[in-house]
Design a protein around this motif. Structure first.
Motif, mmCIF file in Angstrom:
data_model
loop_
_atom_site.group_PDB
_atom_site.id
_atom_site.type_symbol
_atom_site.label_atom_id
_atom_site.label_comp_id
_atom_site.label_asym_id
_atom_site.label_seq_id
_atom_site.Cartn_x
_atom_site.Cartn_y
_atom_site.Cartn_z
ATOM 1 N N UNK B 134 0.810 -1.230 0.000
ATOM 2 C CA UNK B 134 0.000 0.000 0.000
ATOM 3 C C UNK B 134 0.844 1.281 0.000
ATOM 4 N N UNK B 135 2.112 1.203 0.408
ATOM 5 C CA UNK B 135 2.904 2.422 0.577
ATOM 6 C C UNK B 135 3.523 2.872 -0.750
ATOM 7 N N UNK B 136 3.413 4.174 -1.017
ATOM 8 C CA UNK B 136 4.107 4.799 -2.147
ATOM 9 C C UNK B 136 5.335 5.515 -1.571
ATOM 10 N N UNK B 137 6.489 5.360 -2.215
ATOM 11 C CA UNK B 137 7.732 5.908 -1.664
ATOM 12 C C UNK B 137 8.356 6.898 -2.642
ATOM 13 N N UNK B 138 8.449 8.160 -2.213
ATOM 14 C CA UNK B 138 8.979 9.213 -3.072
ATOM 15 C C UNK B 138 10.303 9.730 -2.534
ATOM 16 N N UNK B 176 8.724 18.718 -15.555
ATOM 17 C CA UNK B 176 7.322 18.981 -15.268
ATOM 18 C C UNK B 176 6.982 18.597 -13.836
ATOM 19 N N UNK B 177 5.687 18.625 -13.537
ATOM 20 C CA UNK B 177 5.243 18.271 -12.194
ATOM 21 C C UNK B 177 5.545 16.807 -11.888
ATOM 22 N N UNK B 178 5.588 16.523 -10.624
ATOM 23 C CA UNK B 178 5.897 15.175 -10.169
ATOM 24 C C UNK B 178 4.814 14.202 -10.623
ATOM 25 N N UNK B 179 5.241 13.170 -11.329
ATOM 26 C CA UNK B 179 4.301 12.106 -11.668
ATOM 27 C C UNK B 179 4.753 10.862 -10.906
ATOM 28 N N UNK B 180 3.905 10.415 -9.982
ATOM 29 C CA UNK B 180 4.261 9.242 -9.180
ATOM 30 C C UNK B 180 4.454 8.038 -10.095
ATOM 31 N N UNK B 181 5.597 7.367 -9.930
ATOM 32 C CA UNK B 181 5.851 6.163 -10.732
ATOM 33 C C UNK B 181 6.592 6.434 -12.022
ATOM 34 N N UNK B 182 7.003 7.698 -12.227
ATOM 35 C CA UNK B 182 7.740 7.982 -13.455
ATOM 36 C C UNK B 182 9.162 8.447 -13.146
ATOM 37 N N UNK B 183 10.147 7.724 -13.687
ATOM 38 C CA UNK B 183 11.548 8.151 -13.566
ATOM 39 C C UNK B 183 11.871 9.008 -14.776
ATOM 40 N N UNK B 184 12.867 9.878 -14.616
ATOM 41 C CA UNK B 184 13.147 10.808 -15.707
ATOM 42 C C UNK B 184 14.588 10.651 -16.188
ATOM 43 N N UNK B 185 14.747 10.503 -17.485
ATOM 44 C CA UNK B 185 16.096 10.446 -18.064
ATOM 45 C C UNK B 185 16.623 11.876 -18.138
ATOM 46 N N UNK B 186 17.682 12.149 -17.375
ATOM 47 C CA UNK B 186 18.214 13.512 -17.325
ATOM 48 C C UNK B 186 19.252 13.744 -18.414
ATOM 49 N N UNK B 187 19.881 12.645 -18.820
ATOM 50 C CA UNK B 187 21.008 12.784 -19.731
ATOM 51 C C UNK B 187 21.126 11.470 -20.493
ATOM 52 N N UNK B 188 21.357 11.544 -21.793
ATOM 53 C CA UNK B 188 21.460 10.327 -22.590
ATOM 54 C C UNK B 188 22.910 9.843 -22.648
ATOM 55 N N UNK B 189 23.105 8.547 -22.779
ATOM 56 C CA UNK B 189 24.453 7.983 -22.890
ATOM 57 C C UNK B 189 24.366 6.538 -23.318
ATOM 58 N N UNK B 222 8.857 3.496 -5.183
ATOM 59 C CA UNK B 222 7.765 2.534 -5.296
ATOM 60 C C UNK B 222 6.481 3.279 -5.594
ATOM 61 N N UNK B 223 5.743 2.973 -6.639
ATOM 62 C CA UNK B 223 6.032 1.927 -7.628
ATOM 63 C C UNK B 223 7.176 2.337 -8.556
ATOM 64 N N UNK B 224 8.060 1.398 -8.818
ATOM 65 C CA UNK B 224 9.255 1.668 -9.605
ATOM 66 C C UNK B 224 8.904 1.770 -11.094
ATOM 67 N N UNK B 225 9.531 2.705 -11.774
ATOM 68 C CA UNK B 225 9.297 2.881 -13.212
ATOM 69 C C UNK B 225 10.139 1.849 -13.969
ATOM 70 N N UNK B 226 9.658 0.619 -13.959
ATOM 71 C CA UNK B 226 10.428 -0.478 -14.555
ATOM 72 C C UNK B 226 10.626 -0.266 -16.052
ATOM 73 N N UNK B 227 9.629 0.338 -16.688
ATOM 74 C CA UNK B 227 9.687 0.515 -18.141
ATOM 75 C C UNK B 227 10.896 1.366 -18.539
ATOM 76 N N UNK B 228 11.035 2.516 -17.887
ATOM 77 C CA UNK B 228 12.144 3.418 -18.203
ATOM 78 C C UNK B 228 13.488 2.752 -17.881
ATOM 79 N N UNK B 229 13.531 2.078 -16.744
ATOM 80 C CA UNK B 229 14.779 1.457 -16.295
ATOM 81 C C UNK B 229 15.194 0.328 -17.244
ATOM 82 N N UNK B 230 14.244 -0.516 -17.578
ATOM 83 C CA UNK B 230 14.565 -1.661 -18.414
ATOM 84 C C UNK B 230 14.918 -1.215 -19.836
ATOM 85 N N UNK B 231 14.190 -0.213 -20.314
ATOM 86 C CA UNK B 231 14.496 0.213 -21.675
ATOM 87 C C UNK B 231 15.893 0.834 -21.755
#
Lengths: 275, 307
Positions: B134-138, B176-189, B222-231
């Protein structure tokens, strides 16, 4: 809630005691001793015209709240809630079964009508303080009842809640202690002495009542008196007997939890007027 | 010159702005109102909306649960060692098992309370909160993101934990505003993915400019942005996690769990090793001691890249 005369309350309590025994026997585990010691308190509260608890409209914000802090005695509470018509009595047979709304310790996830999940001791009174504070902020007039065990007064968090209730002058809060004198490891006074408990509460700024938790006339009178304390939280120290109603179980530590043998079960049901 | 700002200052300001708009919001403080920057809200909101509940964190959490069950949205803040540290079981039962709409804020993350030493340095809070259903962790990266995390937490129905820092840190440019569950790519490499969380990112941004690495701000643990991380892992083939938290149970564990299940790649977890901190005159001394400086981090990253 109904407002039954004392003989009817006693009759109902005996029937519910049998119900509790049957539930725990069927489940194969559970806390018999505290369920039986707290049962008369619950019956007086819910069927003696004390609590304003609208079963037809459970979401009515004006109803009183009830928090079972010593969650392990929930078989008694479940039996009372079913008797109120809040769920089907047939559900009682599912106590502790996989997926049952009647979890071994009360869980709001499985039974949303509960006023709080509990089972870990020393938390219910704090939740009750939060609900009482909410009513004070909103200017609402309902009361918050909390049932605690004497054993959970070992928990520091219980005393944090006791401090807070008087600090915020929560006259709408009534804590009823099932003072059966026994906890899982033995007598409360030999494990970690609580006495003088009444004096402790008085010093902490509460209005204190000491009664027999099995005497309906005392229970009803005191529960009504406690409602009328406007700026001071009230505690009712209800002196009770662990395993009340079954001669061989009374005041025996062994019956804090566990299950009866078939022979013991038959004998207990017989004593309670069952077949 | 970049303007430094602490997340706790941002938290106090955001909570005031939120509470002025939303009457359901209450401010609860187990007597660390000044340190968590909510003290000023007492006079601004009045005695019906601000409660100093004394040095009694366990009870404060149960009270917060009771208030939430009655429809309020309580924000309860303290040092992270106390909220959540001191009150784990109350959070577990009174908050999470009630699905109570309580917002917990733990300040002075990691080594940001340098002077007091190990007892006041929270290096376990992400692990404690992440494991609770049940817990969301920011875990916001800078003051601005701490501010938007407060509003995002209020919008979310259910328990939320926000981890913030005491220190003034540099901004991390957030879109942008905080979206729970979304990680942000700050820099490409291309050569590796660095996934980091918290204000340490503001320093990392300057440290990795000469490396061909992707940098991700993982502000929701939590919830972890698995999509961004895995991609990103699919692209770079190796992942480094960096956090001011124990290497056990926090961001590094969350990322390793996700990757090992879906797309296993070599993972290097950088954080505070499995030990308590200690006193120091300033946090920088502790970063030096426990390996969270530019030189030490780069050395570890280079070694990992060469493997």
């Amino acid at each position: 809630m109904s407002n039954l005369p004392i003989p009817k309350l006693e009759e109902k309590a005996t029937r519910l005691r049998r119900q509790v025994l049957q539930m725990i026997h069927q489940a194969g585990s559970g806390h018999l001793g505290g369920s039986l010691s707290s049962l008369d308190i619950l019956v007086a509260l819910f069927f003696g015209g004390v609590i304003r608890y609208n079963c037809q409209d459970h979401n009515d914000p004006r109803r009183d709240r009830f928090i079972l802090s010593n969650g392990h005695v929930c078989p008694a509470y479940y039996a009372v809630l079913a008797e109120c018509g809040l769920f089907d009595k047939e559900e009682l047979d599912s106590l502790r079964d996989l997926g049952s709304p009647l979890q071994g310790h009360p869980s709001k996830t499985f039974l949303p009508l509960l006023d709080s999940s509990s089972g870990s001791l020393g938390q219910g009174l704090g939740v009750a303080v939060g609900r009482a504070l909410s009513a004070a902020i909103k200017g609402e007039h309902h009361n918050i009842y909390c049932l605690t065990s004497d054993g959970e007064h070992d928990e520091g968090s219980t005393w944090e809640a006791i401090l807070t209730a008087s600090h915020y002058r929560l006259g709408n809060l009534i804590n009823i202690i099932d003072r059966n004198g026994m906890q899982i490891g033995g007598e409360t006074e030999s494990v970690l002495a609580l006495e003088p408990l009444a004096e402790k509460y008085k010093t902490f700024g509460w209005e204190v009542f000491i009664i027999s938790g099995h005497d309906y006339s005392e229970l009803l009178q005191t529960l009504c008196q406690a409602k009328d304390s406007h700026r001071t939280p009230s505690v009712i120290i209800a002196q009770t007997i662990l395993g009340r109603g079954v001669s061989f179980m009374e005041n025996k530590k062994r019956f804090h939890s566990g299950v009866l043998s078939e022979e013991e079960y038959r004998q207990a049901m017989k004593e309670l007027g069952g077949s | 010159m970049v303007k430094l700002k602490s997340q706790r200052d941002a938290y106090g300001e955001a909570l005031l702005a939120l509470a002025q708009k939303d009457e359901r919001v209450l401010v609860l403080s187990p007597d660390l109102g000044s340190s968590t920057r909510v003290e000023k809200l007492a006079s601004k909101l009045g005695e019906d909306r601000f409660f100093n509940l004394g040095v009694a964190e366990q009870n404060a959490v149960s009270i917060a649960a009771g208030l939430a069950l009655e429809g309020f949205v309580p924000f309860l803040s303290s040092f992270a060692v106390f909220i959540p540290g001191r009150a784990f079981d109350q959070i577990r039962v009174s908050v999470c098992q009630n699905r109570a709409n309580v917002k917990l804020v733990g300040s002075h993350l990691g080594f940001s309370n340098a002077g007091d030493g190990a007892s006041a340095q929270s290096i376990e809070d992400l692990a404690l909160m992440r494991v609770l259903p049940e817990m969301v962790v920011l875990s916001p990266a800078d003051a601005d993101q701490a501010r938007s995390a407060v509003f995002a937490a209020a919008k979310h129905q259910g328990p939320v934990y926000i981890r913030i820092s005491r220190d003034k840190t540099a901004p991390v440019d957030q879109g942008e505003d905080f979206v729970i569950g979304r990680a942000e790519v700050l820099r490409l490499g291309k050569k590796a993915t660095i996934i980091a969380t918290g204000p340490i990112i503001s320093r990392l941004l300057n440290w990795v400019t000469d490396l061909d690495v992707e940098l991700i701000n993982c502000a929701t643990i939590k919830p972890l942005d698995e999509k961004t991380i895995i991609s990103s892992a699919k692209k770079t083939g190796r992942v480094i996690t960096i956090e001011e938290h124990s290497i056990i149970g926090g961001l590094g564990s969350a990322v390793a769990e996700a990757l090992s299940t879906v797309y296993p790649v070599p993972v290097k977890r950088i954080g505070i090793p499995d030990c308590f901190g200690q006193s120091a005159r300033k946090p920088e001394d502790l970063y030096q001691k426990y390996g969270l400086t530019k030189n030490k981090l780069k050395k570890e990253i280079m070694q990992f890249l060469e493997k």
